[in-house]
Design a protein around this motif. Sequence first.
Motif, PDB file in Angstrom:
ATOM      1  N   ASN A  44      -4.482   7.854  10.243  1.00 35.06           N
ATOM      2  CA  ASN A  44      -3.657   7.058  11.156  1.00 35.06           C
ATOM      3  C   ASN A  44      -2.288   7.674  11.412  1.00 35.06           C
ATOM      4  O   ASN A  44      -1.443   7.067  12.075  1.00 35.06           O
ATOM      5  CB  ASN A  44      -3.480   5.637  10.605  1.00 35.06           C
ATOM      6  CG  ASN A  44      -4.801   4.901  10.527  1.00 35.06           C
ATOM      7  OD1 ASN A  44      -5.581   4.895  11.477  1.00 35.06           O
ATOM      8  ND2 ASN A  44      -5.073   4.274   9.381  1.00 35.06           N
ATOM      9  N   CYS A  45      -2.102   8.879  10.881  1.00 35.16           N
ATOM     10  CA  CYS A  45      -0.841   9.621  11.093  1.00 35.16           C
ATOM     11  C   CYS A  45       0.381   8.769  10.749  1.00 35.16           C
ATOM     12  O   CYS A  45       1.379   8.759  11.490  1.00 35.16           O
ATOM     13  CB  CYS A  45      -0.757  10.095  12.547  1.00 35.16           C
ATOM     14  SG  CYS A  45      -2.098  11.203  13.019  1.00 35.16           S
ATOM     15  N   LYS A  46       0.295   8.043   9.640  1.00 37.19           N
ATOM     16  CA  LYS A  46       1.408   7.195   9.217  1.00 37.19           C
ATOM     17  C   LYS A  46       2.395   7.998   8.380  1.00 37.19           C
ATOM     18  O   LYS A  46       2.020   8.988   7.736  1.00 37.19           O
ATOM     19  CB  LYS A  46       0.888   6.027   8.375  1.00 37.19           C
ATOM     20  CG  LYS A  46       0.080   4.998   9.146  1.00 37.19           C
ATOM     21  CD  LYS A  46      -0.295   3.840   8.226  1.00 37.19           C
ATOM     22  CE  LYS A  46      -1.066   2.764   8.955  1.00 37.19           C
ATOM     23  NZ  LYS A  46      -1.424   1.653   8.042  1.00 37.19           N
ATOM     24  N   PRO A  47       3.647   7.563   8.375  1.00 31.68           N
ATOM     25  CA  PRO A  47       4.625   8.220   7.503  1.00 31.68           C
ATOM     26  C   PRO A  47       4.308   7.901   6.037  1.00 31.68           C
ATOM     27  O   PRO A  47       3.890   6.786   5.712  1.00 31.68           O
ATOM     28  CB  PRO A  47       5.963   7.602   7.929  1.00 31.68           C
ATOM     29  CG  PRO A  47       5.585   6.265   8.484  1.00 31.68           C
ATOM     30  CD  PRO A  47       4.266   6.459   9.170  1.00 31.68           C
ATOM     31  N   GLU A  48       4.520   8.846   5.165  1.00 32.79           N
ATOM     32  CA  GLU A  48       4.199   8.622   3.750  1.00 32.79           C
ATOM     33  C   GLU A  48       5.400   7.999   3.037  1.00 32.79           C
ATOM     34  O   GLU A  48       5.968   8.575   2.097  1.00 32.79           O
ATOM     35  CB  GLU A  48       3.795   9.952   3.092  1.00 32.79           C
ATOM     36  CG  GLU A  48       2.460  10.488   3.601  1.00 32.79           C
ATOM     37  CD  GLU A  48       2.026  11.747   2.877  1.00 32.79           C
ATOM     38  OE1 GLU A  48       0.903  11.773   2.362  1.00 32.79           O
ATOM     39  OE2 GLU A  48       2.831  12.703   2.824  1.00 32.79           O
ATOM     40  N   THR A  49       5.756   6.803   3.467  1.00 31.72           N
ATOM     41  CA  THR A  49       6.830   6.071   2.803  1.00 31.72           C
ATOM     42  C   THR A  49       6.227   5.167   1.736  1.00 31.72           C
ATOM     43  O   THR A  49       5.044   4.823   1.771  1.00 31.72           O
ATOM     44  CB  THR A  49       7.607   5.211   3.802  1.00 31.72           C
ATOM     45  OG1 THR A  49       6.722   4.216   4.348  1.00 31.72           O
ATOM     46  CG2 THR A  49       8.159   6.078   4.932  1.00 31.72           C
ATOM     47  N   SER A  50       7.077   4.749   0.809  1.00 26.21           N
ATOM     48  CA  SER A  50       6.619   3.877  -0.267  1.00 26.21           C
ATOM     49  C   SER A  50       6.029   2.588   0.290  1.00 26.21           C
ATOM     50  O   SER A  50       4.984   2.106  -0.173  1.00 26.21           O
ATOM     51  CB  SER A  50       7.792   3.563  -1.209  1.00 26.21           C
ATOM     52  OG  SER A  50       7.411   2.635  -2.194  1.00 26.21           O
ATOM     53  N   GLU A  51       6.687   2.012   1.328  1.00 27.61           N
ATOM     54  CA  GLU A  51       6.215   0.746   1.897  1.00 27.61           C
ATOM     55  C   GLU A  51       4.878   0.917   2.612  1.00 27.61           C
ATOM     56  O   GLU A  51       3.968   0.091   2.470  1.00 27.61           O
ATOM     57  CB  GLU A  51       7.253   0.199   2.893  1.00 27.61           C
ATOM     58  CG  GLU A  51       8.568  -0.234   2.267  1.00 27.61           C
ATOM     59  CD  GLU A  51       9.477   0.945   1.954  1.00 27.61           C
ATOM     60  OE1 GLU A  51       9.142   2.099   2.366  1.00 27.61           O
ATOM     61  OE2 GLU A  51      10.502   0.739   1.288  1.00 27.61           O
ATOM     62  N   ALA A  52       4.737   2.014   3.378  1.00 31.73           N
ATOM     63  CA  ALA A  52       3.517   2.239   4.148  1.00 31.73           C
ATOM     64  C   ALA A  52       2.305   2.440   3.235  1.00 31.73           C
ATOM     65  O   ALA A  52       1.234   1.862   3.459  1.00 31.73           O
ATOM     66  CB  ALA A  52       3.687   3.445   5.060  1.00 31.73           C
ATOM     67  N   VAL A  53       2.464   3.274   2.223  1.00 29.26           N
ATOM     68  CA  VAL A  53       1.312   3.551   1.357  1.00 29.26           C
ATOM     69  C   VAL A  53       0.939   2.319   0.525  1.00 29.26           C
ATOM     70  O   VAL A  53      -0.232   2.067   0.248  1.00 29.26           O
ATOM     71  CB  VAL A  53       1.569   4.772   0.438  1.00 29.26           C
ATOM     72  CG1 VAL A  53       1.787   6.028   1.259  1.00 29.26           C
ATOM     73  CG2 VAL A  53       2.725   4.537  -0.511  1.00 29.26           C
ATOM     74  N   TYR A  54       1.960   1.514   0.159  1.00 31.42           N
ATOM     75  CA  TYR A  54       1.654   0.326  -0.638  1.00 31.42           C
ATOM     76  C   TYR A  54       0.957  -0.733   0.204  1.00 31.42           C
ATOM     77  O   TYR A  54       0.063  -1.439  -0.278  1.00 31.42           O
ATOM     78  CB  TYR A  54       2.933  -0.246  -1.263  1.00 31.42           C
ATOM     79  CG  TYR A  54       2.636  -1.226  -2.383  1.00 31.42           C
ATOM     80  CD1 TYR A  54       2.096  -0.771  -3.589  1.00 31.42           C
ATOM     81  CD2 TYR A  54       2.883  -2.590  -2.235  1.00 31.42           C
ATOM     82  CE1 TYR A  54       1.822  -1.652  -4.622  1.00 31.42           C
ATOM     83  CE2 TYR A  54       2.604  -3.480  -3.259  1.00 31.42           C
ATOM     84  CZ  TYR A  54       2.071  -3.002  -4.452  1.00 31.42           C
ATOM     85  OH  TYR A  54       1.782  -3.887  -5.469  1.00 31.42           O
ATOM     86  N   THR A  55       1.344  -0.816   1.477  1.00 27.86           N
ATOM     87  CA  THR A  55       0.663  -1.755   2.385  1.00 27.86           C
ATOM     88  C   THR A  55      -0.808  -1.382   2.520  1.00 27.86           C
ATOM     89  O   THR A  55      -1.699  -2.239   2.470  1.00 27.86           O
ATOM     90  CB  THR A  55       1.326  -1.748   3.765  1.00 27.86           C
ATOM     91  OG1 THR A  55       2.684  -2.185   3.633  1.00 27.86           O
ATOM     92  CG2 THR A  55       0.593  -2.668   4.723  1.00 27.86           C
ATOM     93  N   ASP A  56      -1.081  -0.086   2.674  1.00 27.98           N
ATOM     94  CA  ASP A  56      -2.470   0.365   2.775  1.00 27.98           C
ATOM     95  C   ASP A  56      -3.215   0.170   1.450  1.00 27.98           C
ATOM     96  O   ASP A  56      -4.433  -0.054   1.438  1.00 27.98           O
ATOM     97  CB  ASP A  56      -2.525   1.826   3.189  1.00 27.98           C
ATOM     98  CG  ASP A  56      -2.376   1.989   4.707  1.00 27.98           C
ATOM     99  OD1 ASP A  56      -2.285   0.968   5.403  1.00 27.98           O
ATOM    100  OD2 ASP A  56      -2.361   3.143   5.180  1.00 27.98           O
TER     101      ASP A  56
END
Length: 534
Positions: A42-54
């Motif tokens: 999904n070409c998401k940024p590898e931020t702490s919030e993004a990865v934890y949401t996934d």
Amino acid sequence: MNDKQETALLRFLDTIKGLVTADDFITAAILVSKVKTAIRDNCKPETSEAVYTDLLKAVDQMGVRNPFRDQEQFFLIYKEAARLEALDWERAIAYMAPFSRLPVLPPVLVNVFAERFAINPKTVLIAEAEKFVPSLQHIVDGNKASRFVLTTNHAEFELALQNVFAGYDNVEVIRTDIYSYGFMNRRFDLIFASPIFGCRTLTENQYFMCREYDMTALENLSLHLSDGGRLVITLPARVTFASGKVNDLRKFIQQSYTIKEIAELPVGTVEGSAIKLYLLDIENTRPGDDDIVVRRYDGKREKKGCLSSLEIVGDTFVMLSELEEQGDWNLERIFAQQDEDYRVYRNSSVRKEKIGSVAQVFRGKSVNRKDPAGSIGVVNISNIGDYEIDYDGLEHLQEEDRKVASYLLREGDVLLPARGTTIRTAVFHEKAYPCIASSNIIVIRPDPKMLDSTYLKIFLDSPIGNKIISAAQQGMIVMNISYKDLNALEIPLPPLERQQEAVKEYLKELQIYRDTISAAKERWTEVLAKLQKF
């Protein structure tokens, strides 16, 4: 995998090991992998919030408990995973298995299993396949003409194995329970299994002869062999000699299948276990006159304790008729047939009977609370000497009479350590106070009309008696004998008069021996005292 990726993999696995509980190792690795894939796709940024949401989404999709303490902890592990080009799932399972208490088979033993691919099987079942890593992928890659079904009883291993074989058209991963009747409606040309062993929990199924997991697996998997198919399975030593339902199962296998091989494996073959295992190879054909290979393996270990090699140290064969006449699959007895003394004993005309038919056999009582002022003596292994019991060294217990009544020792009881490193026996003689044996001792109470206690001790202490007891051991380094299995061991049973003649001579010569030793010690003490006066 290059050195850089090797280092990254070990760092990732070490990070999981340090931050997640052992039972969650595999689940944690799967979740991290899923999140990594989702972020990439999904070409998401590898931020702490993004990865934890996934992560939370993946937890919901898998229906598992979140093994990570919080967002910060998960992101720390995720960053280590990001260094990896791809996760080597088979190596990950093998690395984490010891910490998860998964009994993974050493590659040298899996190689012995894999020799059976010489029959060119079209269909192969590997039961509880996670136990066969890290050799599993190598087996599949080396036999591309075969179609594999890999089973597991755990959701996390199902997902992990699916990741291992994601691109394989000839591999199917199924979550099922091999201890349940009808777990699968298929037959196979070759089946590998290393079932649960040493577990007291019994299966609830009523369809099988034996309710222990390992014996259930043997019967259940044998029913899923195609015509001419082979089952290769590891089982604890008691499958070779135990009585009761296990004996019924042995007879069923003997009468229904061709036994190709029975092999004794070294103690500790499965890391973390001291139980002696056997490898059994059976073929779904009517039994005939083919030779049954009988082998004994020994092995070398690496510094960490993992078995690094297997070597055949004993190799012979028996006919089915010989096994039937013997009444069990006791390899100790089969190899001992090559021993002249044992052969003479087996062929002697003296009557032989199972211990259980001429004596009562039971385990001593578990004693948790000792009381030096207690009125009941407790015989422990340390109290059993070569010829008699050390009554002065007994511990004591204070307990209600009704709680120890069935354990009270009687005159003539023969005591045998249930575990230890040496075989020795002693005959109990009643004291002025009641005594019991501890749970580490097996009590053999002969029928005095048929078996003399001291005669039994003479036999059990003999080289032949030692071999017979050794055959009942569930371990080799540390002896571990089941009192139930001891019932099935055969002993010589001449007329009582002849037993008593032997006992009379034994006691007479034992007294001479003791008097001689005592006199020699006394003389030596006197000589030393004289010579040491300066």
